[in-house]
Design a protein around this motif. Structure first.
Motif, PDB file in Angstrom:
ATOM      1  N   HIS A  83      72.238  33.056  98.724  1.00  8.25           N
ATOM      2  CA  HIS A  83      70.934  32.687  99.300  1.00  8.25           C
ATOM      3  C   HIS A  83      71.044  31.425 100.155  1.00  8.25           C
ATOM      4  O   HIS A  83      70.345  31.295 101.172  1.00  8.25           O
ATOM      5  N   GLU A  84      71.937  30.515  99.772  1.00 11.26           N
ATOM      6  CA  GLU A  84      72.175  29.342 100.612  1.00 11.26           C
ATOM      7  C   GLU A  84      72.848  29.752 101.918  1.00 11.26           C
ATOM      8  O   GLU A  84      72.523  29.222 102.996  1.00 11.26           O
ATOM      9  N   ILE A  85      73.770  30.704 101.833  1.00 13.87           N
ATOM     10  CA  ILE A  85      74.419  31.224 103.041  1.00 13.87           C
ATOM     11  C   ILE A  85      73.383  31.871 103.966  1.00 13.87           C
ATOM     12  O   ILE A  85      73.424  31.699 105.186  1.00 13.87           O
ATOM     13  N   ALA A  86      72.420  32.587 103.369  1.00 11.41           N
ATOM     14  CA  ALA A  86      71.342  33.191 104.164  1.00 11.41           C
ATOM     15  C   ALA A  86      70.534  32.112 104.880  1.00 11.41           C
ATOM     16  O   ALA A  86      70.121  32.292 106.039  1.00 11.41           O
ATOM     17  N   ASP A  87      70.319  30.987 104.217  1.00 13.91           N
ATOM     18  CA  ASP A  87      69.591  29.875 104.841  1.00 13.91           C
ATOM     19  C   ASP A  87      70.373  29.307 106.022  1.00 13.91           C
ATOM     20  O   ASP A  87      69.789  28.975 107.062  1.00 13.91           O
ATOM     21  N   TRP A  88      71.687  29.178 105.869  1.00 18.01           N
ATOM     22  CA  TRP A  88      72.510  28.679 106.984  1.00 18.01           C
ATOM     23  C   TRP A  88      72.461  29.641 108.166  1.00 18.01           C
ATOM     24  O   TRP A  88      72.408  29.221 109.319  1.00 18.01           O
ATOM     25  N   SER A  89      72.469  30.932 107.861  1.00 14.87           N
ATOM     26  CA  SER A  89      72.407  31.931 108.920  1.00 14.87           C
ATOM     27  C   SER A  89      71.135  31.775 109.743  1.00 14.87           C
ATOM     28  O   SER A  89      71.157  31.846 110.982  1.00 14.87           O
ATOM     29  N   LYS A  90      70.029  31.549 109.056  1.00 15.95           N
ATOM     30  CA  LYS A  90      68.748  31.349 109.743  1.00 15.95           C
ATOM     31  C   LYS A  90      68.733  30.025 110.505  1.00 15.95           C
ATOM     32  O   LYS A  90      68.251  29.941 111.638  1.00 15.95           O
ATOM     33  N   LYS A  91      69.255  28.985 109.870  1.00 19.26           N
ATOM     34  CA  LYS A  91      69.247  27.647 110.474  1.00 19.26           C
ATOM     35  C   LYS A  91      69.986  27.633 111.806  1.00 19.26           C
ATOM     36  O   LYS A  91      69.503  27.050 112.788  1.00 19.26           O
ATOM     37  N   TYR A  92      71.147  28.272 111.860  1.00 17.81           N
ATOM     38  CA  TYR A  92      71.974  28.229 113.068  1.00 17.81           C
ATOM     39  C   TYR A  92      71.798  29.458 113.959  1.00 17.81           C
ATOM     40  O   TYR A  92      72.423  29.548 115.013  1.00 17.81           O
ATOM     41  N   GLU A  93      70.966  30.395 113.514  1.00 17.95           N
ATOM     42  CA  GLU A  93      70.709  31.631 114.261  1.00 17.95           C
ATOM     43  C   GLU A  93      72.013  32.359 114.568  1.00 17.95           C
ATOM     44  O   GLU A  93      72.256  32.824 115.682  1.00 17.95           O
TER      45      GLU A  93
ATOM     46  N   ALA B  88      75.522  41.513  98.198  1.00 17.73           N
ATOM     47  CA  ALA B  88      75.485  40.275  98.967  1.00 17.73           C
ATOM     48  C   ALA B  88      75.328  40.565 100.455  1.00 17.73           C
ATOM     49  O   ALA B  88      74.556  39.892 101.156  1.00 17.73           O
ATOM     50  N   ALA B  89      76.053  41.565 100.946  1.00 17.76           N
ATOM     51  CA  ALA B  89      75.932  41.948 102.350  1.00 17.76           C
ATOM     52  C   ALA B  89      74.496  42.340 102.685  1.00 17.76           C
ATOM     53  O   ALA B  89      73.958  41.973 103.731  1.00 17.76           O
ATOM     54  N   SER B  90      73.870  43.079 101.774  1.00 18.72           N
ATOM     55  CA  SER B  90      72.493  43.507 101.997  1.00 18.72           C
ATOM     56  C   SER B  90      71.554  42.311 102.096  1.00 18.72           C
ATOM     57  O   SER B  90      70.687  42.248 102.979  1.00 18.72           O
ATOM     58  N   VAL B  91      71.728  41.335 101.210  1.00 15.20           N
ATOM     59  CA  VAL B  91      70.897  40.132 101.232  1.00 15.20           C
ATOM     60  C   VAL B  91      71.068  39.378 102.552  1.00 15.20           C
ATOM     61  O   VAL B  91      70.110  38.827 103.100  1.00 15.20           O
ATOM     62  N   LEU B  92      72.285  39.384 103.075  1.00 19.86           N
ATOM     63  CA  LEU B  92      72.599  38.635 104.293  1.00 19.86           C
ATOM     64  C   LEU B  92      72.367  39.445 105.569  1.00 19.86           C
ATOM     65  O   LEU B  92      72.726  38.996 106.660  1.00 19.86           O
ATOM     66  N   ASN B  93      71.751  40.627 105.421  1.00 21.60           N
ATOM     67  CA  ASN B  93      71.533  41.514 106.573  1.00 21.60           C
ATOM     68  C   ASN B  93      72.850  41.805 107.295  1.00 21.60           C
ATOM     69  O   ASN B  93      72.902  41.912 108.526  1.00 21.60           O
ATOM     70  N   CYS B  94      73.921  41.938 106.495  1.00 19.71           N
ATOM     71  CA  CYS B  94      75.254  42.230 107.012  1.00 19.71           C
ATOM     72  C   CYS B  94      75.481  43.728 106.917  1.00 19.71           C
ATOM     73  O   CYS B  94      75.329  44.317 105.847  1.00 19.71           O
ATOM     74  N   GLU B  95      75.898  44.357 108.009  1.00 18.16           N
ATOM     75  CA  GLU B  95      75.941  45.813 108.052  1.00 18.16           C
ATOM     76  C   GLU B  95      77.270  46.423 107.618  1.00 18.16           C
ATOM     77  O   GLU B  95      77.369  47.635 107.484  1.00 18.16           O
ATOM     78  N   ASN B  96      78.302  45.585 107.380  1.00 18.59           N
ATOM     79  CA  ASN B  96      79.627  46.124 107.073  1.00 18.59           C
ATOM     80  C   ASN B  96      80.227  45.532 105.808  1.00 18.59           C
ATOM     81  O   ASN B  96      80.203  44.308 105.615  1.00 18.59           O
ATOM     82  N   PHE B  97      80.803  46.396 104.973  1.00 21.08           N
ATOM     83  CA  PHE B  97      81.665  45.960 103.885  1.00 21.08           C
ATOM     84  C   PHE B  97      83.014  46.648 104.053  1.00 21.08           C
ATOM     85  O   PHE B  97      83.081  47.865 104.249  1.00 21.08           O
TER      86      PHE B  97
END
Length: 261
Positions: free
Chosen positions: A43-53, A87-96
């Motif tokens: 969830h912190e990684i998700a926040d960084w993703s949003k912060k830096y776009e 985790a990928a799903s939470v991060l809107n990541c499309e590939n594992f």
């Protein structure tokens, strides 16, 4: 296509990607990685993703055993794969991305059958989470890195993709452009890493554009195959580290951007 960077799951990786004008980052949570720490930080990684776009394009796990000595699925490893798909799903990541170890005690056919069972479970789970599953074409504890394995395993599992890196094909003595021609429609993710071979042996993995790969033809085939996914820069050379390594990444970013149309 969009250009990104493979790095550690830290805020610094997102910051670096943003500063270099990249669109995504990628993480490898490999066999030696602290999986629990990564899962706790999602969830912190998700926040960084949003912060830096800057998005997360792919999460992979290299090197682990998926099958035991009899060819049975190792349930604990399957659980880890499920957790990384979550985790990928939470991060809107499309590939594992994953591989599969080869068991010498059983036949090639049985190995393929066991791998199909493993990836069938991952594909079904990934569908529930909106995450696509791919095999990596690296031979690190993985036998699904060549056309023979793809013909059987991907031939049967039509929804299983390939994470492609031309350096692995070159070091394996294969024709990467032929593999791309024949299997490019199945590419879900691509790594950008240079490779230099001298007297038939691997010499170095310098920045892409300072190596022997025909990157213009490489990109031409990707376009011909309709590939529109990520091009993930993978710094991999012990000769290109520190300040020189950063210059190498910058060189590759500029080099690859000139090949986009």
């Amino acid at each position: 296509m969009k250009i990104g960077l493979l790095g550690l799951p830290t805020e610094e990786t997102f910051k670096k990607a943003k500063e270099k004008g990249l669109e995504f980052v990628e993480f490898s949570i490999n066999v030696e990685s602290n999986v629990d720490q990564f899962l706790n930080d999602v969830h912190e990684i998700a926040d960084w993703s949003k912060k830096y776009e800057v998005g997360v394009q792919s999460i992979g796990r290299w090197g682990s055993d998926r099958l035991d000595s009899k060819g049975n699925i190792i349930e604990e490893e399957l659980k880890i794969s499920y957790q990384l798909v979550d985790a990928a799903s939470v991060l809107n990541c499309e590939n594992f991305v994953a591989g599969c170890n080869y068991i010498k005690e059983i036949s090639y056919y049985e190995n393929c059958t066991a791998a199909i069972e493993y990836f069938s479970k991952l594909i079904d789970y990934g569908k529930e989470k909106g995450v696509k599953i791919s095999t990596y074409n690296c031979d690190w504890n993985n036998f699904i890195d060549n056309e023979m394995a793809w013909t059987i395993i991907h031939g049967y599992l039509q929804e299983l993709g390939i994470k492609y890196d031309p350096s692995h094909s070159r070091y394996g003595g294969r024709d990467y452009l032929k593999e791309m021609r024949d299997w490019g429609e199945r590419f879900y993710h691509v790594h950008i890493k240079g490779s230099v071979i001298i007297e038939g042996a691997r010499f170095d993995d310098p920045p892409a554009g300072l190596d022997q790969t025909d990157w213009k033809s490489f990109m031409a085939v990707l376009y011909a195959k309709g590939y529109d996914g990520g091009l993930s820069i993978e710094p991999h050379s012990h000769n290109w580290e520190g300040e020189l390594g950063e210059k190498g990444v910058d060189y590759t970013v500029d080099f690859m951007k000139r090949l986009l149309v």
